[in-house]
Design a protein around this motif. Structure first.
Motif, PDB file in Angstrom:
ATOM      1  N   THR A  10      28.107  31.089 -15.825  1.00  0.00           N
ATOM      2  CA  THR A  10      27.732  31.464 -14.148  1.00  0.00           C
ATOM      3  C   THR A  10      29.310  31.184 -13.821  1.00  0.00           C
ATOM      4  N   LYS A  14      30.245  34.539 -11.350  1.00  0.00           N
ATOM      5  CA  LYS A  14      31.306  33.710 -10.195  1.00  0.00           C
ATOM      6  C   LYS A  14      31.887  34.857 -10.124  1.00  0.00           C
ATOM      7  N   VAL A  52      22.658  34.142  -9.646  1.00  0.00           N
ATOM      8  CA  VAL A  52      23.626  32.902 -10.269  1.00  0.00           C
ATOM      9  C   VAL A  52      22.525  31.806  -9.519  1.00  0.00           C
ATOM     10  N   TYR A 227      24.701  36.696 -20.482  1.00  0.00           N
ATOM     11  CA  TYR A 227      25.202  35.328 -19.756  1.00  0.00           C
ATOM     12  C   TYR A 227      24.463  34.522 -20.984  1.00  0.00           C
TER      13      TYR A 227
END
Length: 263
Positions: A10, A14, A52, A227
């Protein structure tokens, strides 16, 4: 190939998001000199942060604090941006350019919507009708909070500005009705393919509503599919602070450059 094997945390998503966001905001603040196609870089960003936020809401130990932080960010941006734009004298292209950026508002409303999903799930378990009505009410809340604005046109401007600053709604959200992607991504948080389909559908609808460049939000699917389920470094406060500060700095620089070039 190593990225495909390792995937993204994550934190990685970001970081990718803020890099693309800065590029997009450079275009936004320096629109009078930066080519319009640079805007494409920013189209996937909101969707990446929606994803997220779903991860964050799913794993946080204190959802109330998570919601509070987003609301504080919303209010800080809502009050700070107009104060800054009023304080900085500018001419040329920036003369009537106001700051409306506030992704915190979208994420705050997204958390409200995810709370609504949780109440409906709870109703399916315990069959308490109160949970059902709470869930429906929260899912409708971003729309309901926008309704008073329709009838506020005759009120003093400070009242209107105060309401829009302190009361987030779908009407003032950066991504408007696309915030409803957040509860959908939350519902399918364990199925990346369905999440990707939700994003593709959102991109299609968004391109019809906001212009063809919105279609580029579909590229958010790439980091989301990569992810790896890991959090990575925290640095929560950095991301909360970086968003408003970089916007305000870019805006101030642009106002200065504009006043020099076009005075």
């Amino acid at each position: 190939m190593s990225i495909l094997k390792k995937g993204f945390t994550t934190f990685d998503i970001k970081v990718i998001g803020i890099i693309l966001m800065v590029i997009d905001h450079i275009h936004q603040m320096f629109f009078y000199t930066v080519p319009s196609w640079v805007d494409w870089f920013g189209r996937p960003v909101a969707t990446m942060f929606f994803f997220v936020s779903v991860i964050g809401f799913s794993h946080t130990r204190n959802k109330g604090k998570y919601l509070s932080r987003l609301y504080i960010g919303t209010v800080v941006m809502s009050l700070g941006s107009p104060l800054l734009s009023d304080w900085i004298a500018h001419t040329g292209p920036m003369e009537n350019f106001g700051l409306s950026n506030n992704i915190f508002r979208d994420l705050f409303l997204g958390v409200i919507l995810m709370y609504g999903v949780d109440f409906i799930v709870e109703y399916r378990v315990n069959k308490h009708k109160a949970d059902l009505w709470k869930g429906i009410g929260l899912l409708l809340l971003p729309i309901l909070l926008a309704l008073p604005m329709v009838f506020m046109t005759m009120l003093p401007i400070p009242v209107i500005l105060g309401y829009t600053a302190l009361v987030p709604s779908m009407l003032t959200a950066e991504n408007s009705f696309l915030i409803y992607m957040i509860p959908l991504l939350y519902c399918f948080r364990n199925n990346r393919l369905v999440q990707s389909a939700v994003i593709a559908l959102g991109a299609m609808i968004g391109s019809l509503a906001f212009g063809t460049s919105q279609w580029f939000m579909v590229l958010a699917i790439i980091p989301i599919l990569l992810y790896n389920g890991q959090k990575g470094p925290g640095m929560r406060n950095f991301f909360y602070l970086f968003y408003p500060i970089h916007i305000w700095i870019l805006y101030a620089i642009s106002c200065f450059v504009s006043s020099q070039w076009f005075s």
